[in-house]
Every structure is written in C-alpha cells, then in structure tokens.
Design a protein around this motif. Structure first.
Motif, PDB file in Angstrom:
ATOM      1  N   GLN A   6       1.789  15.927   4.171  1.00 30.26           N
ATOM      2  CA  GLN A   6       3.215  15.702   3.941  1.00 30.26           C
ATOM      3  C   GLN A   6       3.397  14.266   3.439  1.00 30.26           C
ATOM      4  OE1 GLN A   6       5.811  17.943   4.231  1.00 30.26           O
ATOM      5  NE2 GLN A   6       7.042  16.272   3.310  1.00 30.26           N
ATOM      6  N   ASN A   7       3.832  14.164   2.208  1.00 30.56           N
ATOM      7  CA  ASN A   7       4.033  12.826   1.609  1.00 30.56           C
ATOM      8  C   ASN A   7       5.384  12.243   2.037  1.00 30.56           C
ATOM      9  OD1 ASN A   7       3.114  10.767  -0.486  1.00 30.56           O
ATOM     10  ND2 ASN A   7       5.152  11.277  -1.245  1.00 30.56           N
ATOM     11  N   TYR A   8       5.436  10.963   2.194  1.00 30.62           N
ATOM     12  CA  TYR A   8       6.690  10.261   2.441  1.00 30.62           C
ATOM     13  C   TYR A   8       6.620   8.920   1.717  1.00 30.62           C
ATOM     14  CZ  TYR A   8       4.167   7.512   5.988  1.00 30.62           C
ATOM     15  OH  TYR A   8       3.276   6.698   6.634  1.00 30.62           O
ATOM     16  N   HIS A   9       7.697   8.160   1.717  1.00 30.08           N
ATOM     17  CA  HIS A   9       7.767   6.881   0.984  1.00 30.08           C
ATOM     18  C   HIS A   9       6.781   5.880   1.594  1.00 30.08           C
ATOM     19  CE1 HIS A   9      11.222   8.034  -1.411  1.00 30.08           C
ATOM     20  NE2 HIS A   9      11.789   8.515  -0.294  1.00 30.08           N
ATOM     21  N   GLY A  10       5.749   5.621   0.832  1.00 27.94           N
ATOM     22  CA  GLY A  10       4.784   4.621   1.262  1.00 27.94           C
ATOM     23  C   GLY A  10       3.572   5.201   1.967  1.00 27.94           C
ATOM     24  N   GLY A  11       3.454   6.524   2.097  1.00 23.36           N
ATOM     25  CA  GLY A  11       2.289   7.069   2.769  1.00 23.36           C
ATOM     26  C   GLY A  11       2.330   8.587   2.863  1.00 23.36           C
ATOM     27  N   ASP A  41       0.845  -1.197   0.000  1.00 23.33           N
ATOM     28  CA  ASP A  41       0.000   0.000   0.000  1.00 23.33           C
ATOM     29  C   ASP A  41       0.880   1.247   0.000  1.00 23.33           C
ATOM     30  OD1 ASP A  41      -2.213  -1.589   0.074  1.00 23.33           O
ATOM     31  OD2 ASP A  41      -2.449  -1.499   2.264  1.00 23.33           O
ATOM     32  N   GLY A  42       0.429   2.200  -0.751  1.00 24.22           N
ATOM     33  CA  GLY A  42       1.190   3.441  -0.857  1.00 24.22           C
ATOM     34  C   GLY A  42       2.160   3.427  -2.020  1.00 24.22           C
ATOM     35  N   TYR A  43       2.234   2.325  -2.747  1.00 28.71           N
ATOM     36  CA  TYR A  43       3.128   2.212  -3.901  1.00 28.71           C
ATOM     37  C   TYR A  43       2.317   1.730  -5.098  1.00 28.71           C
ATOM     38  CZ  TYR A  43       7.059   2.542  -0.648  1.00 28.71           C
ATOM     39  OH  TYR A  43       7.962   2.963   0.306  1.00 28.71           O
ATOM     40  N   GLN A  44       2.864   1.952  -6.246  1.00 28.49           N
ATOM     41  CA  GLN A  44       2.288   1.451  -7.486  1.00 28.49           C
ATOM     42  C   GLN A  44       3.411   0.859  -8.343  1.00 28.49           C
ATOM     43  OE1 GLN A  44       0.513   4.756  -9.542  1.00 28.49           O
ATOM     44  NE2 GLN A  44       2.446   5.908  -9.698  1.00 28.49           N
ATOM     45  N   LEU A  45       3.017  -0.122  -9.174  1.00 23.66           N
ATOM     46  CA  LEU A  45       4.007  -0.834  -9.998  1.00 23.66           C
ATOM     47  C   LEU A  45       4.411   0.035 -11.174  1.00 23.66           C
ATOM     48  CD1 LEU A  45       5.374  -3.633  -9.998  1.00 23.66           C
ATOM     49  CD2 LEU A  45       3.649  -4.357 -11.660  1.00 23.66           C
ATOM     50  N   GLN A  46       5.694   0.214 -11.301  1.00 29.79           N
ATOM     51  CA  GLN A  46       6.246   0.941 -12.439  1.00 29.79           C
ATOM     52  C   GLN A  46       7.018  -0.061 -13.297  1.00 29.79           C
ATOM     53  OE1 GLN A  46       9.161   3.894 -11.488  1.00 29.79           O
ATOM     54  NE2 GLN A  46       8.891   5.003 -13.432  1.00 29.79           N
ATOM     55  N   GLY A  47       6.557  -0.267 -14.499  1.00 33.23           N
ATOM     56  CA  GLY A  47       7.157  -1.311 -15.323  1.00 33.23           C
ATOM     57  C   GLY A  47       6.649  -2.665 -14.864  1.00 33.23           C
ATOM     58  N   SER A  48       7.557  -3.621 -14.774  1.00 32.70           N
ATOM     59  CA  SER A  48       7.157  -4.978 -14.408  1.00 32.70           C
ATOM     60  C   SER A  48       7.567  -5.377 -12.999  1.00 32.70           C
ATOM     61  CB  SER A  48       7.760  -5.984 -15.402  1.00 32.70           C
ATOM     62  OG  SER A  48       9.183  -5.902 -15.381  1.00 32.70           O
ATOM     63  N   ARG A  49       8.529  -4.647 -12.402  1.00 30.75           N
ATOM     64  CA  ARG A  49       9.010  -5.089 -11.108  1.00 30.75           C
ATOM     65  C   ARG A  49       9.269  -3.962 -10.102  1.00 30.75           C
ATOM     66  NH1 ARG A  49      14.380  -4.466 -10.261  1.00 30.75           N
ATOM     67  NH2 ARG A  49      14.333  -6.105  -8.670  1.00 30.75           N
ATOM     68  N   ILE A  50       9.336  -2.719 -10.548  1.00 32.36           N
ATOM     69  CA  ILE A  50       9.698  -1.608  -9.671  1.00 32.36           C
ATOM     70  C   ILE A  50       8.446  -1.020  -9.017  1.00 32.36           C
ATOM     71  CG2 ILE A  50      10.802   0.646  -9.548  1.00 32.36           C
ATOM     72  CD1 ILE A  50      12.687  -1.679 -10.125  1.00 32.36           C
ATOM     73  N   ILE A 100       3.414   6.391  -4.177  1.00 36.07           N
ATOM     74  CA  ILE A 100       2.241   7.159  -4.594  1.00 36.07           C
ATOM     75  C   ILE A 100       2.209   8.446  -3.759  1.00 36.07           C
ATOM     76  CG2 ILE A 100      -0.269   7.195  -4.691  1.00 36.07           C
ATOM     77  CD1 ILE A 100      -0.216   4.163  -4.962  1.00 36.07           C
ATOM     78  N   ASN A 101       2.135   9.552  -4.441  1.00 37.08           N
ATOM     79  CA  ASN A 101       2.059  10.844  -3.739  1.00 37.08           C
ATOM     80  C   ASN A 101       0.586  11.128  -3.438  1.00 37.08           C
ATOM     81  OD1 ASN A 101       2.227  13.478  -2.770  1.00 37.08           O
ATOM     82  ND2 ASN A 101       3.711  14.115  -4.333  1.00 37.08           N
ATOM     83  N   GLU A 102       0.198  10.679  -2.228  1.00 37.34           N
ATOM     84  CA  GLU A 102      -1.205  10.848  -1.855  1.00 37.34           C
ATOM     85  C   GLU A 102      -1.593  12.324  -1.693  1.00 37.34           C
ATOM     86  OE1 GLU A 102       0.160   6.851  -0.349  1.00 37.34           O
ATOM     87  OE2 GLU A 102       0.938   8.901  -0.348  1.00 37.34           O
ATOM     88  N   CYS A 103      -0.613  13.136  -1.379  1.00 36.61           N
ATOM     89  CA  CYS A 103      -0.930  14.550  -1.197  1.00 36.61           C
ATOM     90  C   CYS A 103      -1.355  15.200  -2.503  1.00 36.61           C
ATOM     91  CB  CYS A 103       0.278  15.297  -0.607  1.00 36.61           C
ATOM     92  SG  CYS A 103       0.727  14.719   1.050  1.00 36.61           S
ATOM     93  N   GLU A 104      -0.931  14.645  -3.619  1.00 38.26           N
ATOM     94  CA  GLU A 104      -1.336  15.169  -4.920  1.00 38.26           C
ATOM     95  C   GLU A 104      -2.584  14.467  -5.440  1.00 38.26           C
ATOM     96  OE1 GLU A 104       1.942  14.812  -7.530  1.00 38.26           O
ATOM     97  OE2 GLU A 104       3.159  16.374  -6.538  1.00 38.26           O
ATOM     98  N   ARG A 105      -2.726  13.206  -5.137  1.00 33.23           N
ATOM     99  CA  ARG A 105      -3.867  12.437  -5.639  1.00 33.23           C
ATOM    100  C   ARG A 105      -5.130  12.670  -4.791  1.00 33.23           C
ATOM    101  NH1 ARG A 105      -2.260   6.458  -7.809  1.00 33.23           N
ATOM    102  NH2 ARG A 105      -0.820   7.119  -9.462  1.00 33.23           N
ATOM    103  N   GLY A 106      -4.902  12.914  -3.550  1.00 33.93           N
ATOM    104  CA  GLY A 106      -6.053  13.050  -2.674  1.00 33.93           C
ATOM    105  C   GLY A 106      -5.741  12.516  -1.289  1.00 33.93           C
ATOM    106  N   HIS A 107      -6.172  13.286  -0.256  1.00 31.69           N
ATOM    107  CA  HIS A 107      -5.872  12.875   1.115  1.00 31.69           C
ATOM    108  C   HIS A 107      -7.043  13.304   1.994  1.00 31.69           C
ATOM    109  CE1 HIS A 107      -5.021  17.107   1.923  1.00 31.69           C
ATOM    110  NE2 HIS A 107      -4.351  17.107   0.766  1.00 31.69           N
ATOM    111  N   ASP A 108      -6.936  12.960   3.256  1.00 29.01           N
ATOM    112  CA  ASP A 108      -8.027  13.279   4.182  1.00 29.01           C
ATOM    113  C   ASP A 108      -7.578  14.236   5.298  1.00 29.01           C
ATOM    114  OD1 ASP A 108      -6.346  11.551   5.400  1.00 29.01           O
ATOM    115  OD2 ASP A 108      -7.877  10.104   6.035  1.00 29.01           O
ATOM    116  N   CYS A 109      -6.555  15.083   4.993  1.00 29.45           N
ATOM    117  CA  CYS A 109      -6.109  16.071   5.989  1.00 29.45           C
ATOM    118  C   CYS A 109      -7.165  17.195   6.124  1.00 29.45           C
ATOM    119  CB  CYS A 109      -4.758  16.656   5.605  1.00 29.45           C
ATOM    120  SG  CYS A 109      -3.408  15.445   5.608  1.00 29.45           S
ATOM    121  N   ARG A 110      -7.245  17.794   7.323  1.00 31.89           N
ATOM    122  CA  ARG A 110      -8.192  18.879   7.565  1.00 31.89           C
ATOM    123  C   ARG A 110      -7.697  20.174   6.911  1.00 31.89           C
ATOM    124  NH1 ARG A 110      -7.426  17.005  12.891  1.00 31.89           N
ATOM    125  NH2 ARG A 110      -6.447  19.036  13.348  1.00 31.89           N
ATOM    126  N   GLU A 111      -8.558  21.154   6.991  1.00 27.97           N
ATOM    127  CA  GLU A 111      -8.207  22.440   6.399  1.00 27.97           C
ATOM    128  C   GLU A 111      -7.046  23.108   7.127  1.00 27.97           C
ATOM    129  OE1 GLU A 111      -9.208  24.066   3.780  1.00 27.97           O
ATOM    130  OE2 GLU A 111     -10.565  22.465   3.135  1.00 27.97           O
TER     131      GLU A 111
END
Length: 476
Positions: free
Chosen positions: A334-339, A305-314, A318-329
């Motif tokens: 703050q994105n980090y590796h895996g969350g 969770d928090g990652y997506q497959l790039q190519g076949s093995r890498i 996932i930058n949840e802060c850009e895709r969508g998050h549940d932080c308050r106003e």
C-alpha cells in the motif's frame, strides 16, 4: 630789312638817299667775308693742325664752358648706386656706400663738421668703391653699439659673445642691433632685476586635467583612469580591462574607469572587484519544496526519501509499490505519500470469513456472529501531513438497497480526540470530514458503522468500514 609799303607817307616818309647808303654798306661787308674765306681755305690747304683734347681722371668730366674738370654726382646719375639699404654719399671723384647710421665728418684740415644720419636696418658689406678724392679728408664715426672695421663699415658689436654686457648668471644675453637684452631662462620671469620662477599652472597652460608646477617648468598629470598622450598634455582613457583583468569575472571599460560584473549566482564583494557566491537559499523558504542546497554560483533542491524531484523544485512521491517493494506474498503493498506499507492480503479474523478482497463476512448461522457487524470492509488511504481543514476525505456508501429501509451512520471508533465527524449526505451515503490537521508520519484507523433498519419486517443489521488513514511525513 623792312619792306616799306609805298604810299605810307605818314609813318615812313620816302628818302631815296638812305636806301643807297644801306646798299653800299652791305656790299662792303660781303667783300670782307669773301676775303676771309679765301685766306682760311688757303691756310687749311697748306697745313692741318691737331685738335686740342682734355682728359679728366675717373669720377670727373670736362666742362667746356669753364674749361675745367668737374666732379660727377654718381648718386644722382647712377640708378641704385648702393645696394642693400646703404646710403650713397657723393664725394670728389667718386661716391661711397655707407650704412644709414654712419656719421660723416668732412674736414679741410681745420675742423670737423658732423653730418648726422638716420639709423635704419643693417645692410650687407659695402663694396669697395674708390674714387679720386681731392685733398679733403673723410672721417667715419659709428654710433654706440657699432665699431668701424677695416673696410670703413660700421659693424654691430656682439656684446653677448664678447662679454660686454651686464646680464646676471640666471639671465640669458640676446644680441640686438646696436645693443643687447637680458632675458630670463625659460620658465622664469623678471621680478625687478631678479629672475623668479613662473608658475605656469596659474597662467595659460595646456594640461587637460591637472597642472603640476616645478622650478622653471611644469608637467601634466591625468585623473585616475587616464594616461598622458604622446604630446604630454592631453589625457586618453586607459582600458583597464586589457592585459591583466582587474575583475574576478567580467570587466567592462568605461571612460576614466571600469566596472566589474559577476557571473550568475555571484555578487560583487565590498572591493567591487571580487565575486562571492550568492546564497539563494537564504532569500526565501520557498525556493524549494523540501530543502534548498546552495552551490557555487547557484543552488539545488533535494527531496526526502520516498520522493523524487520533479522539475527544479517540486518533490513527487515515489510509488514504491509499482517500482518495487519487499512485501511478502501473503501481503499487499500500500503506497502512501513518502513511503509504502505491507498489509495482509486476508485481513479477516475469526469468526469472519473472506468473501472478496478486503471484505469479511461473519456467517449468520453461528451464534458467535450475533451482536457483531455482519460485514467488515477494509479500506486504505493516504493524506498529506498538516492537511488544511475542514476537509472531506472519505465517503461511505451503502451497497445494498432494500425497500422501506433506513440507514444511519456513525464513527464507531478512532475519533477519541475529535479529529473527524461524519456528515450524512443521504439515506445511502455519508462523508467523513477531518476537522483537525494531522501530522505524520502516522497511521490512523477509523471505524465507520452503517446501521440498516426495516420497521416493516423488524430487520436490523450493521456493516463496518475500517478505514486506515496513512498520514505522510510532509505536507507534499
């Protein structure tokens, strides 16, 4: 008459009276001849006499000298008197055509005198040639294996059909001219008087691969992967791949056999025909960056969770802060590796006042700020779990540059286990170095202090950089 030469007195003396005597004799003979001619002509003219004729039976001719009928030798006079290899026998009044093996006995009634003859090839039936034969009797005796027929022809005796042979029940009788032979049945051979099986496989045979002997015969067999041709001797390849495929996947015919191959991601089982899946994930831990999942005929890589497959093995974060998050106003993502994490937009706490984003200042007019850092700056960063060390992870930099000032840097808090040290780069900057690998997921807060001294004006102030290090759960 001699023509005497005149004057040859030495050899023939002249005698006139001898010449006269000879002349008178000749004249007398002439007169006699003249008389006979007259008499004969007179008789002829008066009465014509019939001529005397002689008639002989067939096969004889009249001999005017001996005044008798004599036998004609047809064998000497007639070309090819006998056909088909028959021999010509002259006899009184005719001839006979007899086989070459016939024996002839000529008898006068008292005794027989045999006349042997050679025995060549048989001839066709002798034609009936009958001639007048005198009182002598003709007797024909055939050789052994022949019998005289009604036409006085020596015909071969078929001992095989008449049962006049000595062949045993396991033998076959073959008639020959004048005799017979006993032969074994096909597939057998003589051993003394017995017929025994012939082992064709130990002799010359026509089998291409294997010869199987049987009683009285043999048959051919082919090696596996071959079959008998229509001649029952040669062997031709069997295409096992035609019809029912013996292989689970792919079949390839070869001479005398076949081979099976499996589709990609499979391998041959122990029976060399079935195909079983290859567990590619068991071959290496580096098939996938995170996790290898075996599939029928292949494999796939998955990410946490928090990652997506790039190519076949890498796996890529996932930058949840850009895709969508549940932080308050009042929070920022703050994105980090895996969350991601949510932090307050105003991190300043009393007596600090927010003057800019992530920057808090303690007013100098209040007595509470005495002894406290003048400013606190909040920074956030993310590093991989188990990052290789030593690693330069963060640089602290002075923002205000004053003349005749001196800056010192130190780790104020958050380094109780000695994971970091601060390496001074210049009077205005220092580098935070990680000395021990940190495993995540984990949040590590380090306070970095910069103290500014001015000995001329006796000035001293401090600034604090609160660095929040978010350690991801994986090494990617």
């Amino acid at each position: 008459m001699h023509d005497f030469k005149r004057g040859d007195a030495r050899n023939y003396p002249a005698k006139p009276f001898v010449k006269q005597r000879i002349f008178h004799r000749l004249f007398a003979m002439y007169r006699i001849c003249l008389f006979l001619c007259v008499v004969i002509s007179c008789v002829t003219s008066q009465e014509a006499e019939e001529p005397i004729s002689y008639t002989c039976t067939d096969g004889y001719t009249f001999d005017p000298v001996r005044q008798v009928c004599k036998d004609i030798d047809e064998c000497a006079l007639v070309p090819d008197a006998c056909k088909g290899g028959m021999k010509c026998i002259n006899h009184f009044g005719g001839y006979l055509c007899l086989p070459q093996n016939a024996q002839i006995f000529v008898s006068n009634g008292d005794e027989y005198t045999p006349t042997p003859a050679p025995v060549p090839v048989p001839a066709p039936r002798v034609p009936e040639t009958r001639r007048f034969i005198h009182s002598q009797a003709l007797t024909i005796q055939c050789s052994s294996g022949f019998v005289l027929d009604e036409q006085n022809y020596c015909r071969d005796i078929d001992e095989c059909s008449t049962g006049r042979h000595t062949c045993t029940s396991d033998q076959v009788c073959f008639n020959t001219r004048g005799s017979y032979t006993c032969q074994c049945q096909p597939g057998f051979q003589k051993n003394g008087d017995q017929c025994v099986d012939r082992d064709e496989c130990h002799q010359a045979h026509y089998c291409m691969h294997r010869c199987i002997n049987t009683v009285g015969s043999y048959y051919c067999e082919c090696n596996p992967g071959y079959k008998l041709a229509s001649n029952n001797h040669s062997c031709i390849d069997v295409n096992e791949c035609e019809g029912s495929n013996p292989c689970q996947h792919q079949c390839y015919n070869i001479l005398g056999s076949f081979i099976c191959q499996c589709d990609q991601g499979y391998e041959l089982a122990s029976d060399s025909r079935s195909c079983q899946d290859i567990d590619e994930c068991s071959y290496s831990n580096f098939m996938c960056q995170y996790q290898c999942v075996n599939n029928p005929g292949g494999y796939g890589c998955t990410c946490p969770d928090g990652y997506q497959l790039q190519g076949s093995r890498i796996c890529q974060d996932i930058n949840e802060c850009e895709r969508g998050h549940d932080c308050r106003e009042d929070e920022k993502c703050q994105n980090y590796h895996g969350g991601f994490r949510c932090y307050p937009r105003n991190p300043c706490q009393e007596p600090y006042v927010r003057t800019a984003e992530n920057r808090c200042v303690c007013p100098s007019v209040t007595s509470v700020c005495q002894g406290l850092p003048t400013t606190i700056v909040y920074k956030y960063m993310s590093i991989l779990s188990d990052h290789s060390v030593p690693a330069d992870i963060f640089q602290i930099q002075a923002t205000n540059m004053y003349h005749n000032t001196h800056n010192t840097f130190q780790i104020k808090a958050g380094n109780e286990d000695g994971e970091f040290y601060l390496r001074r780069s210049s009077n205005l900057s220092a580098m935070l170095v990680m000395t021990k690998p940190l495993s995540g997921p984990r949040e590590h807060v380090v306070d970095l202090e910069m103290v500014t001294h001015n000995n001329v004006i006796n000035y001293r102030s401090s600034s604090l950089l609160r660095l929040t290090i978010i350690i991801g759960p994986y090494a990617f």
